[in-house]
Design an enzyme around this catalytic site. Structure first.
Site, PDB file in Angstrom:
ATOM      1  N   ALA A 229      74.351  65.296-134.281  1.00  0.00           N
ATOM      2  CA  ALA A 229      73.907  64.137-133.510  1.00  0.00           C
ATOM      3  C   ALA A 229      74.551  64.127-132.130  1.00  0.00           C
ATOM      4  CB  ALA A 229      74.260  62.856-134.265  1.00  0.00           C
TER       5      ALA A 229
ATOM      6  N   THR B 117      11.793  47.771-109.739  1.00  0.00           N
ATOM      7  CA  THR B 117      11.639  48.537-110.982  1.00  0.00           C
ATOM      8  C   THR B 117      10.357  49.357-111.000  1.00  0.00           C
ATOM      9  OG1 THR B 117      10.713  46.533-111.992  1.00  0.00           O
ATOM     10  CG2 THR B 117      13.046  46.988-112.392  1.00  0.00           C
TER      11      THR B 117
ATOM     12  N   ASN C 298      63.450  67.626-140.304  1.00  0.00           N
ATOM     13  CA  ASN C 298      63.699  66.197-140.137  1.00  0.00           C
ATOM     14  C   ASN C 298      64.151  65.935-138.698  1.00  0.00           C
ATOM     15  OD1 ASN C 298      64.299  63.445-141.755  1.00  0.00           O
ATOM     16  ND2 ASN C 298      65.871  63.748-140.194  1.00  0.00           N
TER      17      ASN C 298
ATOM     18  N   GLY D 159      14.204  37.764-117.002  1.00  0.00           N
ATOM     19  CA  GLY D 159      12.831  37.380-116.731  1.00  0.00           C
ATOM     20  C   GLY D 159      12.254  36.686-117.955  1.00  0.00           C
TER      21      GLY D 159
ATOM     22  N   ARG E  70      26.825  42.507-109.502  1.00  0.00           N
ATOM     23  CA  ARG E  70      27.519  41.504-110.329  1.00  0.00           C
ATOM     24  C   ARG E  70      28.661  42.100-111.147  1.00  0.00           C
ATOM     25  NH1 ARG E  70      22.535  38.618-113.269  1.00  0.00           N
ATOM     26  NH2 ARG E  70      21.477  40.566-112.664  1.00  0.00           N
TER      27      ARG E  70
END
Length: 441
Positions: free
Chosen positions: A406, A83, A360, A145, A16
């Site tokens: 930059a 089981t 920075n 069950g 499932r």
């Protein structure tokens, strides 16, 4: 440790779940369901047994990579499905005899119940009865069950596939947790037959045999949030929601502030030290260690240390990073890096880097750490100013007190005090706008 052996049933096919992954290896909050159960069981017993069949090799490999001294059994599913069949030796002269356990008391768990807690399981370990079993009282017990009871005594259990309509209307569900005196299992396992709709040996049939023979059977009630079984991905999501609530509540009791707690996803083993604050929609994955820090909204921390820092909003700290006394701003990604007293305000990628105090990092800075074959390091000293839109091409070392202009592409090391510029010369053509757009003059 209690004088109890624990058996975890993990042999099912989990059809499932509709998944190629074995059901018990599906994760909640970053941990495999089976491992959630093993960790709780180990708090109670030093004699753990895990029953495998479907994908046994894969599951065993995963178990062995993390745990030691766990007994692995492979169910003889062809001859003894079900089981109860899982508890049978399945070989030799006495194929229906119980697998060998260390103690005379046996607690049986299911490998798809990841929310069980050792503190709750202690309620099953009793000397005043032959059997205790877990019972859930649900509005709708479909999929479970049904437990047949009279007053406070358990009379038997009927599997849903074998139940008539009257039995299906019962809202007392079998939680799939059992505590047996070993002698009960040894006596009744050989008596079981597989004459039911599934042609399987049911562990629940032992309850019926025990009742007929006047054994004392008690029920232990619990909430769905403690005993939920996972059979589908819908169940998986439901179980994870319960676990998330537990993890967040524990963190808040320990002093963490959550803004809109239900919006934060947190995994096992996330550690908080000191006073921390977590804003909404954050993701904290296994291995994250947050120390005296604030994580702003929509940020992700994965297997990293964040110490006395602010992260985010919209930041991602990937594994193997250590960030201390720093500010990591919005849309900054850090991976496998050590940052000490660093500011990276926005829109940067810092990978495989060591960056020292006072530095920075401008907007749009990236470390080019991958050459297509392997990763390389970027090392930046103290008080370095890295201008916006800079590419740092590793392997690279920038010493302290360096200014990087930059828009630079930096591929050579820089020495203390350098100004680093790597640009093409700018050229301005006067009047070109009007020449190009003749009708706009």
């Amino acid at each position: 440790m209690n004088q109890v052996s624990i058996i975890i049933l993990s042999a099912g096919f989990g059809t499932r779940m509709k998944s190629k992954i074995p059901k018990v290896l599906h994760k909640i909050c970053g941990k495999e369901m089976l491992f959630c159960i093993i960790d709780e069981a180990r708090k109670l017993s030093d004699d753990l047994h895990i029953i495998l069949y479907n994908e046994a090799g894969l599951i065993k490999e995963k178990i062995d990579s993390i745990y030691q001294n766990i007994n692995i059994h492979i169910q003889n599913h062809d001859e003894f499905p079900g089981t109860a069949g899982a508890l049978m030796k399945g070989f030799g002269e006495n194929k229906k005899s119980l697998i060998d356990t260390k103690y005379q008391n046996i607690l049986i768990l299911s490998g798809d119940m990841p929310l069980i807690q050792a503190s709750m399981l202690k309620n099953f370990i009793r000397n005043d009865c032959d059997i205790t079993m877990g019972i859930l009282e649900l509005e709708d017990a479909s999929g479970y069950g049904r437990v047949i009871m009279k007053e406070d005594k358990v009379l038997g259990i009927v599997e849903e596939k074998d139940a008539d309509e009257k039995t299906k209307a019962i809202n007392l569900a079998n939680a799939g947790i059992y505590y047996f005196k070993k002698e009960i299992l040894e006596k009744y396992l050989p008596m079981l037959e597989s004459n039911n709709n599934q042609n399987e040996y049911y562990l629940t049939d032992i309850i019926g045999h025990a009742f007929i023979n006047n054994c004392k059977i008690l029920g232990v009630s619990a909430k769905e949030s403690e005993f939920i079984g996972v059979n589908s991905k819908l169940d998986l999501a439901k179980a994870e929601s319960f676990m998330l609530k537990l993890l967040r509540e524990k963190a808040m009791r320990d002093g963490v502030i959550f803004r809109i707690p239900d919006s934060t996803y947190i995994e096992f083993d996330v550690e908080f030290i000191g006073e921390c604050e977590i804003e909404s929609n954050c993701v904290l994955r296994r291995g994250a260690k947050i120390i005296e820090s604030k994580i702003l909204a929509n940020s992700v921390i994965e297997d990293s240390i964040v110490e006395n820092s602010t992260i985010g909003p919209f930041a991602r700290i990937r594994p193997k990073s250590h960030i201390k006394d720093s500010h990591i701003g919005n849309f900054v990604e850090v991976k496998a890096s050590i940052l000490n007293d660093v500011k990276a305000g926005h829109l940067s990628y810092l990978g495989d880097s060591n960056i020292d105090s006072g530095t920075n990092i401008g907007a749009g800075v990236i470390t080019c750490n991958y050459d297509g074959i392997k990763k390389h390091k970027t090392i930046i000293g103290k008080n370095v100013f890295v201008g916006s839109d800079t590419q740092l091409i590793a392997p690279l070392e920038i010493e302290s007190n360096v200014l990087i202009a930059a828009g630079s592409s930096v591929s050579k090391n820089a020495q203390d005090g350098d100004l680093v510029i790597s640009r093409t010369k700018q050229s301005n053509k006067q009047g070109f706008y009007y020449k190009f757009f003749k009708d706009k003059k």
